[in-house]
Write an enzyme that holds these catalytic residues in place. Structure first.
Site, PDB file in Angstrom:
ATOM      1  N   ASN A   8       0.863  -1.183   0.000  1.00  0.00           N
ATOM      2  CA  ASN A   8       0.000   0.000   0.000  1.00  0.00           C
ATOM      3  C   ASN A   8       0.901   1.235   0.000  1.00  0.00           C
ATOM      4  O   ASN A   8       1.469   1.590   1.036  1.00  0.00           O
ATOM      5  CB  ASN A   8      -0.897  -0.034   1.250  1.00  0.00           C
ATOM      6  CG  ASN A   8      -1.734   1.214   1.391  1.00  0.00           C
ATOM      7  OD1 ASN A   8      -1.842   2.027   0.471  1.00  0.00           O
ATOM      8  ND2 ASN A   8      -2.347   1.374   2.560  1.00  0.00           N
ATOM      9  N   TRP A   9       1.026   1.847  -1.175  1.00  0.00           N
ATOM     10  CA  TRP A   9       1.945   2.981  -1.286  1.00  0.00           C
ATOM     11  C   TRP A   9       1.355   4.274  -0.715  1.00  0.00           C
ATOM     12  O   TRP A   9       2.042   5.293  -0.650  1.00  0.00           O
ATOM     13  CB  TRP A   9       2.338   3.195  -2.756  1.00  0.00           C
ATOM     14  CG  TRP A   9       3.186   2.100  -3.326  1.00  0.00           C
ATOM     15  CD1 TRP A   9       3.616   0.966  -2.686  1.00  0.00           C
ATOM     16  CD2 TRP A   9       3.723   2.027  -4.658  1.00  0.00           C
ATOM     17  NE1 TRP A   9       4.377   0.197  -3.540  1.00  0.00           N
ATOM     18  CE2 TRP A   9       4.461   0.828  -4.755  1.00  0.00           C
ATOM     19  CE3 TRP A   9       3.650   2.855  -5.778  1.00  0.00           C
ATOM     20  CZ2 TRP A   9       5.114   0.443  -5.934  1.00  0.00           C
ATOM     21  CZ3 TRP A   9       4.297   2.480  -6.955  1.00  0.00           C
ATOM     22  CH2 TRP A   9       5.028   1.282  -7.018  1.00  0.00           C
ATOM     23  N   LYS A  10       0.082   4.242  -0.370  1.00  0.00           N
ATOM     24  CA  LYS A  10      -0.606   5.418   0.189  1.00  0.00           C
ATOM     25  C   LYS A  10      -0.418   6.636  -0.734  1.00  0.00           C
ATOM     26  O   LYS A  10      -0.370   6.474  -1.943  1.00  0.00           O
ATOM     27  CB  LYS A  10      -0.124   5.690   1.613  1.00  0.00           C
ATOM     28  CG  LYS A  10      -0.209   4.439   2.488  1.00  0.00           C
ATOM     29  CD  LYS A  10      -0.107   4.733   3.950  1.00  0.00           C
ATOM     30  CE  LYS A  10      -0.075   3.418   4.711  1.00  0.00           C
ATOM     31  NZ  LYS A  10      -0.180   3.595   6.147  1.00  0.00           N
ATOM     32  N   HIS A  93      -9.727   0.888   4.690  1.00  0.00           N
ATOM     33  CA  HIS A  93      -8.462   1.109   5.412  1.00  0.00           C
ATOM     34  C   HIS A  93      -8.741   2.056   6.573  1.00  0.00           C
ATOM     35  O   HIS A  93      -9.543   2.989   6.456  1.00  0.00           O
ATOM     36  CB  HIS A  93      -7.411   1.696   4.458  1.00  0.00           C
ATOM     37  CG  HIS A  93      -6.038   1.697   5.063  1.00  0.00           C
ATOM     38  ND1 HIS A  93      -5.643   2.618   6.001  1.00  0.00           N
ATOM     39  CD2 HIS A  93      -4.982   0.871   4.873  1.00  0.00           C
ATOM     40  CE1 HIS A  93      -4.397   2.358   6.364  1.00  0.00           C
ATOM     41  NE2 HIS A  93      -3.969   1.303   5.700  1.00  0.00           N
ATOM     42  N   GLU A  95      -7.189   4.473   7.696  1.00  0.00           N
ATOM     43  CA  GLU A  95      -6.960   5.893   7.405  1.00  0.00           C
ATOM     44  C   GLU A  95      -8.173   6.492   6.694  1.00  0.00           C
ATOM     45  O   GLU A  95      -8.495   7.661   6.875  1.00  0.00           O
ATOM     46  CB  GLU A  95      -5.663   6.053   6.581  1.00  0.00           C
ATOM     47  CG  GLU A  95      -4.445   5.827   7.470  1.00  0.00           C
ATOM     48  CD  GLU A  95      -3.188   5.384   6.764  1.00  0.00           C
ATOM     49  OE1 GLU A  95      -3.121   5.432   5.527  1.00  0.00           O
ATOM     50  OE2 GLU A  95      -2.251   4.955   7.477  1.00  0.00           O
ATOM     51  N   GLY A 223       2.642  -1.161   4.377  1.00  0.00           N
ATOM     52  CA  GLY A 223       2.680   0.251   4.025  1.00  0.00           C
ATOM     53  C   GLY A 223       4.105   0.707   3.787  1.00  0.00           C
ATOM     54  O   GLY A 223       4.676   0.531   2.713  1.00  0.00           O
ATOM     55  N   GLY A 224       4.729   1.268   4.831  1.00  0.00           N
ATOM     56  CA  GLY A 224       6.053   1.888   4.702  1.00  0.00           C
ATOM     57  C   GLY A 224       7.089   1.022   3.993  1.00  0.00           C
ATOM     58  O   GLY A 224       7.794   1.502   3.092  1.00  0.00           O
TER      59      GLY A 224
HETATM   60  C1  PEP Z   1      -0.968   0.060   6.040  1.00  0.00           C
HETATM   61  O1  PEP Z   1      -1.093   1.247   5.826  1.00  0.00           O
HETATM   62  O2  PEP Z   1      -1.820  -0.718   5.584  1.00  0.00           O
HETATM   63  C2  PEP Z   1       0.174  -0.376   6.828  1.00  0.00           C
HETATM   64  C3  PEP Z   1       0.134  -1.575   7.339  1.00  0.00           C
HETATM   65  O3  PEP Z   1       1.198   0.524   7.003  1.00  0.00           O
HETATM   66  P1  PEP Z   1       2.624   0.237   7.711  1.00  0.00           P
HETATM   67  O4  PEP Z   1       3.135  -1.068   7.140  1.00  0.00           O
HETATM   68  O5  PEP Z   1       3.473   1.389   7.346  1.00  0.00           O
HETATM   69  O6  PEP Z   1       2.359   0.112   9.163  1.00  0.00           O
END
Ligand code: PEP
Length: 244
Positions: A8-10, A93, A95, A223-224
């Site tokens: 998930n590149w957001k 999600h 967010e 994510g990150g």
């Molecule tokens: C996400 O946003 O779905 C996520 C799991 O982010 P991170 O891996 O950065 O915690």
């Protein structure tokens, strides 16, 4: 079923950087130990899709609207995502639940639209830190799973992601015992043939093996660490073998 690792590149990247990252990830696709999906920001879907062409890496989006078309300024339908080459779409999600006030009912409508369009929705659920501290995790998960999953969800048509909100982007991860408990609960809620359940929340190369070997975990939503091709592949490579 094979494990699924979704990136998930957001809201990160540009056309140029997204092409570079997708190319670096696609370069290692041969013999991947898991199914892999990349979810770039919507304006970059076409560029990333073109870069992934010819690889086994799939394209996913980060959200969709629940209608097929119409007067919904700024929104994107599941059918448009399919037209762009997507196979998956993240819905619900945390967010989006937090930033846009998305309810379980709306998430279910989005997941249902995704299924109707022929996409696989990755339906996210997860408790906040306050809810966990108050002992409400199981109740929150039950409410979100019952309220957000589309009717007729099956392992072929839907993926669930358990993402404790307090573990997203914080560097904190749930213990494997906590992960196993919640994944077991979700499996029970889904009946005899539960969909794949991904864990998400600060998954990275260094902790992926332990998380992915946890009972009930069939992949990760990342994510990150998905913004770093080498670390992302360490996660894919950490997937345990699956018997056919
Ligand atoms: C996400 O946003 O779905 C996520 C799991 O982010 P991170 O891996 O950065 O915690």
């Amino acid at each position: 079923m094979r494990y699924l690792i979704a990136g998930n590149w957001k809201m990160n990247g540009s056309t140029a950087s997204a092409r570079d990252l997708a190319a670096a990830i696609a370069a290692q696709h041969a013999g991947a130990k898991a199914d892999v999906v990349l979810c770039p920001p919507a304006p970059l879907l076409a560029a990333v899709g073109a870069t992934l062409a010819g690889s086994t890496i799939r394209l996913g989006a980060q959200d969709c609207h629940f209608n097929e078309k119409g007067a919904h300024t700024g929104d994107i339908s599941a059918w448009l995502l399919l037209d762009l080459g997507c196979t998956h779409v993240i819905v619900g999600h945390s967010e989006r639940r937090a930033d846009h006030g998305e309810t379980d009912g709306q998430v279910k409508a989005k997941a249902t639209a995704a299924m109707k369009a022929g996409l696989i929705p990755i339906v996210c659920v997860g408790e906040t830190e306050a809810q966990r501290e108050k002992g409400e995790t199981a109740a929150v998960i039950a409410r979100q799973v019952r309220g957000s999953l589309p009717d007729g969800a099956s392992p072929e048509t839907v993926v669930i992601a358990y993402e404790p909100v307090w573990a997203i982007g914080t560097g904190k991860t749930a213990t494997t015992a906590d992960i196993a408990a919640v994944h077991g609960q979700i499996q029970q809620l889904c009946g005899p043939k539960p969909p794949r359940i991904l864990y998400g929340g600060s998954v990275k190369g260094s902790n992926a093996a332990a998380i992915l070997a946890t009972p009930g975990v069939s992949g990760a939503l990342v994510g990150g660490a998905s913004l770093d091709a080498a670390d992302f592949w360490r996660i894919v490579e950490a997937c345990p073998p699956v018997s056919a």
